[in-house]
Design a protein around this motif. Structure first.
Motif, PDB file in Angstrom:
ATOM      1  N   MET A 138       7.558  33.823 -52.174  1.00 29.02           N
ATOM      2  CA  MET A 138       7.366  33.608 -50.634  1.00 29.02           C
ATOM      3  C   MET A 138       6.259  34.045 -50.289  1.00 29.02           C
ATOM      4  O   MET A 138       5.548  34.719 -50.806  1.00 29.02           O
ATOM      5  N   LYS A 139       5.376  33.558 -49.241  1.00 32.46           N
ATOM      6  CA  LYS A 139       3.941  33.898 -48.824  1.00 32.46           C
ATOM      7  C   LYS A 139       4.289  35.141 -47.901  1.00 32.46           C
ATOM      8  O   LYS A 139       5.358  35.496 -47.264  1.00 32.46           O
ATOM      9  N   TYR A 140       3.296  35.927 -47.552  1.00 33.27           N
ATOM     10  CA  TYR A 140       3.382  37.061 -47.188  1.00 33.27           C
ATOM     11  C   TYR A 140       3.890  37.027 -45.241  1.00 33.27           C
ATOM     12  O   TYR A 140       4.772  37.701 -44.876  1.00 33.27           O
ATOM     13  N   LYS A 141       3.528  35.717 -44.823  1.00 31.07           N
ATOM     14  CA  LYS A 141       3.933  35.457 -43.500  1.00 31.07           C
ATOM     15  C   LYS A 141       5.471  35.232 -43.482  1.00 31.07           C
ATOM     16  O   LYS A 141       6.140  35.560 -42.504  1.00 31.07           O
ATOM     17  N   GLU A 142       5.781  34.424 -44.454  1.00 26.86           N
ATOM     18  CA  GLU A 142       7.488  34.249 -44.335  1.00 26.86           C
ATOM     19  C   GLU A 142       8.151  35.523 -44.699  1.00 26.86           C
ATOM     20  O   GLU A 142       9.387  35.759 -44.032  1.00 26.86           O
ATOM     21  N   ILE A 143       7.518  36.256 -45.599  1.00 17.65           N
ATOM     22  CA  ILE A 143       8.317  37.652 -45.906  1.00 17.65           C
ATOM     23  C   ILE A 143       8.421  38.513 -44.388  1.00 17.65           C
ATOM     24  O   ILE A 143       9.401  39.005 -44.292  1.00 17.65           O
ATOM     25  N   ALA A 144       7.227  38.465 -43.779  1.00 20.76           N
ATOM     26  CA  ALA A 144       6.953  39.312 -42.427  1.00 20.76           C
ATOM     27  C   ALA A 144       8.219  38.867 -41.601  1.00 20.76           C
ATOM     28  O   ALA A 144       8.667  39.552 -40.859  1.00 20.76           O
ATOM     29  N   ASP A 145       8.167  37.539 -41.480  1.00 23.97           N
ATOM     30  CA  ASP A 145       9.251  37.000 -40.401  1.00 23.97           C
ATOM     31  C   ASP A 145      10.755  37.347 -40.668  1.00 23.97           C
ATOM     32  O   ASP A 145      11.281  37.737 -40.007  1.00 23.97           O
ATOM     33  N   GLU A 146      11.010  37.251 -42.258  1.00 26.21           N
ATOM     34  CA  GLU A 146      12.208  37.385 -42.720  1.00 26.21           C
ATOM     35  C   GLU A 146      12.730  39.053 -42.741  1.00 26.21           C
ATOM     36  O   GLU A 146      13.685  39.086 -42.251  1.00 26.21           O
ATOM     37  N   MET A 147      11.766  39.689 -42.764  1.00 25.61           N
ATOM     38  CA  MET A 147      12.015  41.375 -42.679  1.00 25.61           C
ATOM     39  C   MET A 147      11.973  41.738 -41.324  1.00 25.61           C
ATOM     40  O   MET A 147      12.395  42.836 -40.911  1.00 25.61           O
ATOM     41  N   GLY A 148      11.311  40.932 -40.369  1.00 25.97           N
ATOM     42  CA  GLY A 148      10.936  41.386 -39.115  1.00 25.97           C
ATOM     43  C   GLY A 148       9.890  42.612 -39.047  1.00 25.97           C
ATOM     44  O   GLY A 148       9.960  43.440 -38.310  1.00 25.97           O
ATOM     45  N   ILE A 149       8.891  42.299 -39.819  1.00 21.36           N
ATOM     46  CA  ILE A 149       7.967  43.214 -39.843  1.00 21.36           C
ATOM     47  C   ILE A 149       6.503  42.542 -39.945  1.00 21.36           C
ATOM     48  O   ILE A 149       6.414  41.354 -39.590  1.00 21.36           O
ATOM     49  N   SER A 150       5.509  43.346 -39.264  1.00 21.75           N
ATOM     50  CA  SER A 150       4.186  42.628 -39.277  1.00 21.75           C
ATOM     51  C   SER A 150       3.552  41.866 -40.536  1.00 21.75           C
ATOM     52  O   SER A 150       3.903  42.620 -41.583  1.00 21.75           O
ATOM     53  N   LEU A 151       2.826  40.967 -40.517  1.00 18.92           N
ATOM     54  CA  LEU A 151       2.056  40.379 -41.562  1.00 18.92           C
ATOM     55  C   LEU A 151       1.175  41.667 -42.249  1.00 18.92           C
ATOM     56  O   LEU A 151       1.541  41.803 -43.662  1.00 18.92           O
ATOM     57  N   ILE A 152       0.491  42.394 -41.666  1.00 16.19           N
ATOM     58  CA  ILE A 152      -0.116  43.493 -42.089  1.00 16.19           C
ATOM     59  C   ILE A 152       0.630  44.633 -42.896  1.00 16.19           C
ATOM     60  O   ILE A 152       0.483  44.831 -43.975  1.00 16.19           O
ATOM     61  N   SER A 153       1.989  44.964 -42.402  1.00 16.25           N
ATOM     62  CA  SER A 153       2.931  45.694 -43.246  1.00 16.25           C
ATOM     63  C   SER A 153       3.321  45.123 -44.600  1.00 16.25           C
ATOM     64  O   SER A 153       3.380  45.468 -45.616  1.00 16.25           O
ATOM     65  N   ALA A 154       3.552  43.777 -44.344  1.00 12.47           N
ATOM     66  CA  ALA A 154       4.059  43.124 -45.523  1.00 12.47           C
ATOM     67  C   ALA A 154       2.911  43.111 -46.557  1.00 12.47           C
ATOM     68  O   ALA A 154       3.372  43.417 -47.792  1.00 12.47           O
ATOM     69  N   LYS A 155       1.661  42.870 -46.336  1.00 13.48           N
ATOM     70  CA  LYS A 155       0.531  43.056 -47.244  1.00 13.48           C
ATOM     71  C   LYS A 155       0.332  44.568 -47.558  1.00 13.48           C
ATOM     72  O   LYS A 155       0.049  44.656 -48.840  1.00 13.48           O
ATOM     73  N   ARG A 156       0.546  45.347 -46.875  1.00  8.65           N
ATOM     74  CA  ARG A 156       0.490  46.722 -47.252  1.00  8.65           C
ATOM     75  C   ARG A 156       1.580  47.220 -48.190  1.00  8.65           C
ATOM     76  O   ARG A 156       1.314  47.777 -49.199  1.00  8.65           O
ATOM     77  N   TYR A 157       2.821  46.713 -47.946  1.00  8.36           N
ATOM     78  CA  TYR A 157       3.768  47.111 -48.833  1.00  8.36           C
ATOM     79  C   TYR A 157       3.589  46.364 -50.116  1.00  8.36           C
ATOM     80  O   TYR A 157       4.077  47.188 -51.082  1.00  8.36           O
TER      81      TYR A 157
END
Length: 177
Positions: A138-157
């Protein structure tokens, strides 16, 4: 139960701890595993873990302490067995050429165990991002959407997970040099 000796030497204290409680610990573990070979190995591993921590002086109640350490070792034993079985099941679905030498399989199992320990040490949200990206592609944007977090948070995690992976790899490199 007799108290541990007053000796200042940790090896002497370990010797007395071992001689006074090994039989009890072995029996305690054997009842949980129903296999005397594994029980003997795990009893030894328990005393090795205690020895490696150099905290024999702090043991006030030896049997509860030994049981607590042994529970962790038993848990690790079952997790490793589960990983090994999953890997063997996967191998059984592969053509014979993919099932390489015993040495290769051992190295792969050890690597899987290290990855499992690494993932288990990660906070759940970081582990989830890492697995979604690495295993599901999954791409970061897809992960962020799936988890309900920001794109920046997905990248930081993901960055935190990768740093943790790199630190483990660095430790392995330093140990072999």
């Amino acid at each position: 139960m007799p108290p541990l000796v007053d000796s200042k030497m940790p090896h002497a204290k370990l010797h007395f701890l071992y001689s006074d409680h090994h039989s009890w610990l072995y029996t305690w573990i054997r009842k949980r595993l129903d296999n005397h070979f594994d029980a003997a190995d795990l009893a030894q591993d328990t005393f090795l873990r205690i020895h490696s921590r150099h905290n024999i002086d702090k043991i006030k109640e030896p049997r509860p302490y030994l049981a607590t350490v042994a529970k962790g070792i038993i848990s690790h034993f079952y997790r490793r067995k589960s990983l090994e079985q999953s890997y063997l099941n996967y191998l059984s679905t592969m053509p014979d050429a993919a099932a390489s030498s015993d040495e290769y399989r051992l190295i792969l199992l050890q690597t899987l165990e290290q990855v499992d320990i690494l993932l288990d040490a990660m906070p759940s949200h970081i582990k989830k991002v890492f697995l979604m990206h690495q295993l599901e592609g999954m791409k970061y944007k897809e992960i962020a959407d799936e988890m309900g977090i920001s794109l920046i948070s997905a990248k930081r995690y993901m960055k935190q997970a990768l740093i943790q992976c790199l630190s483990i790899m660095e430790d392995d490199i330093l140990e072999t040099t």
